[in-house]
Design an enzyme around this catalytic site. Structure first.
Site, PDB file in Angstrom:
ATOM      1  N   GLU A 151       4.114 -27.545 -24.639  1.00 37.93           N
ATOM      2  CA  GLU A 151       3.804 -27.293 -23.432  1.00 37.93           C
ATOM      3  C   GLU A 151       3.267 -26.616 -23.244  1.00 37.93           C
ATOM      4  O   GLU A 151       2.140 -25.914 -22.720  1.00 37.93           O
ATOM      5  CB  GLU A 151       5.128 -27.996 -22.935  1.00 37.93           C
ATOM      6  CG  GLU A 151       5.210 -28.828 -21.714  1.00 37.93           C
ATOM      7  CD  GLU A 151       5.786 -29.873 -21.109  1.00 37.93           C
ATOM      8  OE1 GLU A 151       6.600 -30.414 -22.046  1.00 37.93           O
ATOM      9  OE2 GLU A 151       5.926 -30.429 -19.743  1.00 37.93           O
TER      10      GLU A 151
ATOM     11  N   GLU B  35      17.579 -26.601 -21.431  1.00 42.12           N
ATOM     12  CA  GLU B  35      17.020 -27.355 -20.883  1.00 42.12           C
ATOM     13  C   GLU B  35      17.278 -28.140 -19.370  1.00 42.12           C
ATOM     14  O   GLU B  35      17.227 -28.468 -18.977  1.00 42.12           O
ATOM     15  CB  GLU B  35      15.727 -28.051 -21.267  1.00 42.12           C
ATOM     16  CG  GLU B  35      14.772 -29.474 -20.609  1.00 42.12           C
ATOM     17  CD  GLU B  35      12.839 -29.277 -21.389  1.00 42.12           C
ATOM     18  OE1 GLU B  35      13.290 -29.785 -22.363  1.00 42.12           O
ATOM     19  OE2 GLU B  35      11.753 -29.724 -20.736  1.00 42.12           O
TER      20      GLU B  35
HETATM   21  C1  BGC Z   1       8.728 -29.620 -18.323  1.00 42.49           C
HETATM   22  C2  BGC Z   1       9.617 -29.360 -17.071  1.00 42.49           C
HETATM   23  C3  BGC Z   1       8.915 -29.497 -15.759  1.00 42.49           C
HETATM   24  C4  BGC Z   1       8.465 -31.147 -16.027  1.00 42.49           C
HETATM   25  C5  BGC Z   1       8.078 -31.779 -15.037  1.00 42.49           C
HETATM   26  C6  BGC Z   1       8.792 -30.987 -18.179  1.00 42.49           C
HETATM   27  O1  BGC Z   1       8.082 -31.831 -19.246  1.00 42.49           O
HETATM   28  O2  BGC Z   1       9.094 -29.086 -19.139  1.00 42.49           O
HETATM   29  O3  BGC Z   1      10.545 -27.686 -17.551  1.00 42.49           O
HETATM   30  O4  BGC Z   1       8.821 -28.955 -14.525  1.00 42.49           O
HETATM   31  O5  BGC Z   1       8.105 -31.277 -16.978  1.00 42.49           O
HETATM   32  O6  BGC Z   1       9.049 -32.514 -14.745  1.00 42.49           O
END
Ligand code: BGC
Length: 923
Positions: free
Chosen positions: A515, A777
């Site tokens: 990501e 997270e």
């Molecule tokens: C990310 C988040 C981001 C989100 C949106 C995720 O996959 O890691 O930090 O803000 O997607 O909801």
């Protein structure tokens, strides 16, 4: 789980950002020694910077902004005037001749955001400058040391270099098209310099990533250049002084060129999102001692060859075959018969100067523990979840293939937990050439990891086989926080590490899985915390341009920037307003508001058009709500409307800050209408907010959406809910950053303290208790009962939930701006609430601010450092005014201390600059 580390270890260091035990830092560095070194009278101008950077090369701001800090040991010191000299040479400046600019004596107390107003600056212009300041009595101080900046290439016609790429041609070693498009290539050209050299400057960039080399030596110390931008619109070039690398006679310039963000894998965007084949652009400008100049540029005469790097990708890792190394590939003398001609490319994006600190290697980490998990499989524990690469040191026969795998966590059986990396395999391979010690580290990839698995060697590797090399955007460290609870110190360390590891060219969500994107919501909630930990002014100056680049024609901010598409989610889109505003508040930067106001306005106009009666009922894009909240579902429509209000309010204030009064009035009126709509739709007469969630109350109170009489009621419901949950939070990304400040400002600091010190799930200290060295997270990334959360979304290095860092500095440390740029400071520490002492330091753009408090029963000691040329409102916790002394004297008799008023439990004072030593008795 094998990740436990002793949270009592408390403070760790993060390179470049060396974490001294704060007591020492404050007590010795700032409160005592720091000021003692300063002269009692006369102002010294220090820390001169141009466009936020120290002696930058190659900037393209037509009128750069200058800043300095005035230092003085005297209480109540002020700058009453300044004079700046800017000269075209160091010699002229030394003779006090400002041939470019002599500002004359300017009656002003400002030391930051001073716009250069001298002769028009041209490409390559070298500007040497210094400044002196007059103190409060009108005495001029000495001239500062000399600083400099250098202009870049200000117009497209300054470039005679061509974009080149390694395509076409063909020979055995350089096949017509790279077999594997992920393989970096070597490019080179030799040239002759026919006289002695006065100076050499290299301007270089890539669509992709490059490492430039001259005569066998690496140019500069940057890694992963150039910065990630929306390459369809702009690419940023770097400027290096390469004088020392050049010589009269035969020379060679070379580069390694890789895919990077341009044509490698990026989260959401997949492979080759911006382009298929990387390209390189370089212009070396040499000035001879006799004044003649010469340019060596990328052109059709360059040659390319496959490199020993077999493949390189952010997500997949890097493969290197040392047997394919070409000796002297970056030296003048080389048989180029196996090298193919490059292809010239036409590219139309704009070329702009780099405006922020580069990514650098920040520090090295030695493993704390090595285990052999199965025969020949060595697992190294670095003791710290970090971002970067491994430096490998091995001696093995030619052809030995060493494999390095990376992970943030271990499975219960001691093997690497890699499921949370998703498609990011994060594996590096090194094939030895044999014949002795070989040292290698990947160049064009990075991983997020604490554990490294090494396989492929016969026998036990040497103890120094693996070293962690930490990388990050080299934003200068500005904050230190420590307190009496080692767990909170570990939390602060985790926040810093997650900031470091996720500020890599852009602010990313995470550094490990497939990501690693510039998620707006994450940056929007964390930016305030980020500003305390590091000077991120230049970093956000750059990224906010990417944010504008990603905005759609109708005004929708992309949810990630550089944009890979999609956008408009509440809070994520609103970060396009929150971030410029924060940079203005923290650094007094009006230019950033002026630059971004059109985009900010477009966003709120879009929101109005896509709302019903100011309620965000529709068109909320990929609405993520209060992302990863825990057992509390806040209405997404309510969140959308609250953030609409917040953005509109900030747009109104931004317009006001830059003198656009009519628009300010328009958006202020909108803000009032949104508030009215919010109350009508979501708020009961008793102050209950629909859904009764912590996030709903936190947003309504933070964004000032409630009528005054309902505010205490809402705060009470918020506190009731926290209590009903056994002193636990239920907020996700959005509510979490406002929870503690809102509670404290509503007179509920005790509850804020209990939340902060809570260590059962969900809480900030729950991960700390379980050995976290970065911010997770999810509140439940790992639990003793369930083990790991679902691997689809389980990063252990995500700064968003670390947005409580703002409260450590601004709440417990009590250091907050009372005017933009901390020119006026509010010192309002929350003492007690489970802690017995706290030391906080923040290097603001106007100088170092520090507080240090210690509570012994009802006796409080509070030391405060207020930088020269600022004033502070200091709220001293105390029974009453008579219960306070300063440096042993009744506060009424203290120099430079003015009584303002008494509030419940605190006395409000006004002080000028200096060090103050208060003692007080609490109720
Ligand atoms: C990310 C988040 C981001 C989100 C949106 C995720 O996959 O890691 O930090 O803000 O997607 O909801």
């Amino acid at each position: 789980m094998k990740t436990k580390s002793d949270p009592k270890n408390g403070r760790r260091s993060i390179g470049g950002w060396l974490f001294h035990p704060l007591a020492a830092c404050l007590g010795l560095g700032v409160l005592a020694g720091g000021c003692a070194r300063l002269p009692a009278t006369g102002l010294q101008c220090e820390n001169l910077r141009s466009e936020y950077l120290k002696d930058p090369l190659g900037i393209d701001a037509a009128s750069p902004r200058l800043s300095w800090i005035v230092a003085s040991g005297r209480r109540g010191e002020k700058q009453t005037a300044y004079q700046i000299l800017a000269a075209s040479s160091a010699e002229l400046l030394d003779r006090n001749s400002g041939d470019l600019w002599d500002s004359g004596r300017v009656a002003s107390g400002e030391t930051a955001q001073i716009v250069y107003s001298g002769k028009a600056l041209i490409s390559r212009q070298c500007c040497f400058w210094k400044v002196r300041a007059w103190d409060r009595d009108g005495h001029p101080g000495d001239w500062s040391h000399a600083a400099r900046w250098e202009m870049g290439l200000l117009a497209p016609q300054e470039w005679s270099a061509h974009w080149i790429s390694a395509e076409g041609g063909g020979s055995a070693a350089a096949p017509a098209l790279p077999k594997d498009l992920a393989a970096p290539q070597m490019l080179r050209k030799s040239f002759v310099l026919n006289s002695t050299i006065r100076r050499g400057v290299l301007y270089a960039t890539a669509l992709g990533l490059y490492d430039a080399r001259i005569n066998g030596q690496r140019v500069g110390d940057h890694v992963l250049e150039p910065d990630w931008t929306d390459y369809r619109k702009r690419v940023r070039y770097q400027t290096y002084d390469v004088t020392a690398l050049l010589h009269r006679g035969d020379n060679a310039i070379a580069a390694l060129l890789a895919n990077g963000w341009y044509s490698g894998h990026i989260g959401n965007g997949g492979f080759q999102f911006f382009g298929k084949v990387p390209a390189f652009l370089a212009q070396l400008e040499v000035t001879y001692s006799d004044g003649r100049t010469e340019r060596i540029v990328t052109d059709a005469a360059w040659k390319w060859h496959a490199s020993p790097i077999l493949s390189s990708d952010f997500m997949l890792g890097e493969d290197y075959d040392a047997r394919l190394e070409v000796n002297n590939w970056d030296q003048p003398a080389l048989d180029e018969s196996q090298w193919a001609a490059v292809k010239l490319r036409f590219e139309s994006m704009s070329l702009e100067a780099q405006v922020m600190e580069p990514v650098r290697q920040i520090r090295e980490i030695k493993p704390q523990k090595t285990t052999e998990s199965k025969p020949g499989c060595w697992i190294y524990d670095l003791g710290q979840n970090m971002v970067g690469v491994v430096r490998l040191k091995v001696s093995a026969p030619a052809g030995t293939k060493v494999t390095l795998r990376h992970a943030e966590m271990l499975n219960p059986d001691g093997s690497l937990y890699t499921q949370n990396l998703r498609a990011a395999t994060s594996v590096d391979h090194y094939i030895c050439k044999g014949g002795g010690l070989e040292i290698w580290q990947p160049r064009f990839t990075f991983h997020g990891f604490r554990y490294v698995e090494l396989t492929g060697l016969a026998g036990q590797p040497a103890s120094d086989a693996v070293t962690g090399i930490v990388i990050g955007s080299d934003t200068p460290r500005t904050g230190e926080f420590a307190c009496s609870d080692a767990r909170i110190n570990q939390l602060q360390s985790n926040i810093q590490w997650s900031q470091r590891g996720n500020f890599i060219s852009i602010p990313t969500d995470c550094p490990q899985r497939d990501e690693r994107l510039g998620w707006m919501g994450d940056a929007g909630v964390f930016i305030r915390t980020a500003t305390y930990n590091a000077d991120v002014a230049a970093f956000f100056t750059k990224w906010l341009v990417d944010v504008d680049d990603g905005q759609s024609a109708e005004g929708v901010f992309s949810d990630v920037n550089p944009s890979t598409g999609g956008g408009g989610a509440p809070a994520w889109g609103d970060a396009g307003v929150i971030c410029p505003w924060t940079i203005y508040e923290v650094y007094g930067d009006k230019r950033i508001l002026e630059r971004h106001l059109p985009a900010m306005i477009k966003w709120v106009e879009y929101l109005k058009l896509h709302s019903n009666g100011f309620i965000r009922e529709k068109d909320r894009g990929n609405d993520y709500g209060d992302w990863l909240s825990i057992g509390a579902d806040t209405s997404k429509e309510l969140i959308g409307t609250a953030f609409f209000a917040c953005s509109t309010d900030l747009v109104a204030r931004s317009c006001k800050a830059v003198g656009r009064m009519e628009e300010a009035a328009k958006y202020e009126a909108w803000f009032q209408e949104i508030k009215a709509a919010f109350n009508k739709r979501y708020v009961g007469a008793d102050g209950r907010i629909q859904g009764n969630t912590q996030t709903a109350y936190a947003l309504a109170l933070k964004f000032d959406l409630l009528p005054g009489e309902l505010q205490p009621k809402a705060a009470q419901y918020l506190e009731d809910d926290i209590r009903a949950k056994g002193e636990h939070l239920s907020t996700g990304f959005l509510g979490v950053s406002y929870l503690l400040p809102v509670l404290t400002q509503s007179g509920k600091a005790g509850t804020a303290g209990r939340l902060l010190l809570q260590d059962t799930f969900p809480s900030w200290l729950f991960p700390v208790k379980h050995g976290a060295t970065t911010i997770w997270e999810r509140w439940d990334g790992w639990t003793p009962e369930k083990g790991f959360q679902s691997p689809g979304m389980n990063s252990f290095n995500h700064y968003s939930l670390g947005s409580c860092g703002e409260y450590l500095f601004g709440g417990i440390g009590g250091i907050r701006p009372a005017s933009p740029g901390f020119k006026d400071i509010l010192i309002d520490p929350v003492v007690g609430t489970g802690l017995t002492w706290a030391d906080t330091r923040y290097d603001s753009i106007n100088g170092t601010i520090a507080t240090s408090w210690k509570l012994d029963g009802t006796s409080l000691q509070l030391k405060v450092v207020v930088p020269a040329n600022t004033t502070a409102t200091v709220c001293v916790p105390a029974r009453d005014r008579a219960a306070i002394t300063e440096s042993g004297k009744p506060v009424a008799k203290a120099a430079e201390v003015k009584f303002v008023r008494q509030e419940k439990g605190k006395v409000v004072l006004e002080v000028g600059s200096g060090t103050y030593d208060f003692a007080s008795k609490l109720e």
